[in-house]
Design an enzyme around this catalytic site. Sequence first.
Site, PDB file in Angstrom:
ATOM      1  CB  CYS A  82      -0.938   0.007   1.207  1.00 44.63           C
ATOM      2  SG  CYS A  82      -2.145  -1.328   1.226  1.00 44.63           S
ATOM      3  CG  HIS A 136       0.047   2.683   4.207  1.00 40.23           C
ATOM      4  ND1 HIS A 136      -0.871   1.666   4.222  1.00 40.23           N
ATOM      5  CD2 HIS A 136       0.978   2.369   5.143  1.00 40.23           C
ATOM      6  CE1 HIS A 136      -0.511   0.760   5.124  1.00 40.23           C
ATOM      7  NE2 HIS A 136       0.609   1.168   5.686  1.00 40.23           N
TER       8      HIS A 136
END
Length: 464
Positions: A82, A136
Amino acid sequence: MTIPNYTVFKSYLAILLYMTSLDSVFAQTAKPKYNVLFIAVDDMNDWVGPFGGYSGIKTPNIDKLAKKGVSFTRAYCAAPACNPSRTALLTGVRPSTSGVYHNNQPWRPVMQDAVTLPQYFTANGYEVKGAGKIYHNTYNDDASWPTYFEIPKSPEPPKAPVNGFAHFDWSPVNAKDEDMGDCKIVNEGISFFDQKHDKPFFLAIGFTRPHLPWYVPQKYFDMYPLESIKKPRVIDNDLGDVPPAGIKIAKPEGDHKFIVENKQWEKAVQGYLASITFADGQIGRLLDALEKSKYAENTIIVFFGDHGWHLGEKEHWRKFALWEEASRVPFIVYAPGLSKSGSISERTVNLLDIYPTLTELCNLPNKKGLEGNSIATLLKNPAAEWEHPSVTTHGFGNHAVRSEKWRYIRYNDGSEELYDHEKDPQEWKNLAKDEQFAAVKTKLAKSLPAVNTKDAPTVKEGKE
């Protein structure tokens, strides 16, 4: 009354007519400032209708978007995790250039001067808003968002974990759609479309599902009865010809061993499918709201998953690998007046290409330092010539190069993998040691990053 000289009068008249016609030319050639709807989905692999990863998946809304825009069937992430994936696509800078390779590396401290995609749109007169997971987790960037709506918490089972361990878990929850965080994120988007906007806008909506844990309402699990679940195609000893560096990444003694020993494979697949279909429903609400708004005709739509996801292929679960399942992403773009409805492009593109593409489509000044390539040409002609293999990086010095035929992986220790996707789409046979393919490797290696920056500082992080 003084009558003006006739010659002077003719000159004034000529100038007036010239200026009027010039205004007309400007009006005809003025480049419009399109709006942008930027849809990021977490951990969604190719198990959606247009990309064919799982037969029987129910994604009617993503299917509908594919019929409207261009689907890129060979789209890949810059990194299979991510944080580095999102950092790369939002800054336009490769992980190997920034040193941000993993989820536990805050990106802004090592990229203090980076002008992110939303920042660039703000600087060029756009109204910018973000909602949900765009960056993220705790690494969200305040500098990127004049307005931002945090990720709401979703309901969980009263006693978790239910089937797995920690947040590697899946279960129905006693909740309605409107109780889920992603539904509340979409509500922000719907409200935004209902408002009057005097400037062009950039609206980013980030979905959490199908990220773990796979907790969604019961009705989505009911759509996929356990007896109908199909496990991914796998072979025994799939890691037998993979070098130790690849096996270390796969960690077959971890999640995969747990899944097999506890007979959870079908249940896990069910949880993932249910989470994808839940996300699809929320994506549909967002797209329907845009379609009903006054902004439908002049809004670019970019839809993507931030990386792929393994469900047992290569004895591996999650992302965090350089194989096809971890790096291939769903990617659809609709550009008013440019993209051809329902088109498919088989060219190898990368999420790094989003930044330069949007600046071109929205007629913004060229942004220097971007390491992706604008795909505007492919939106107009999906089969246009394209000489840009896609590169995915996982950790310092570990890269995969994907052409339309080949996947070539080189690890930091020099070990290699090579797969022929025309004959072996599951990547079951590593050809790297076969001398007849030496020239293929040499050619693909030319696309490996020339720069491999050392790892950015890390922090302790509890979740993916």
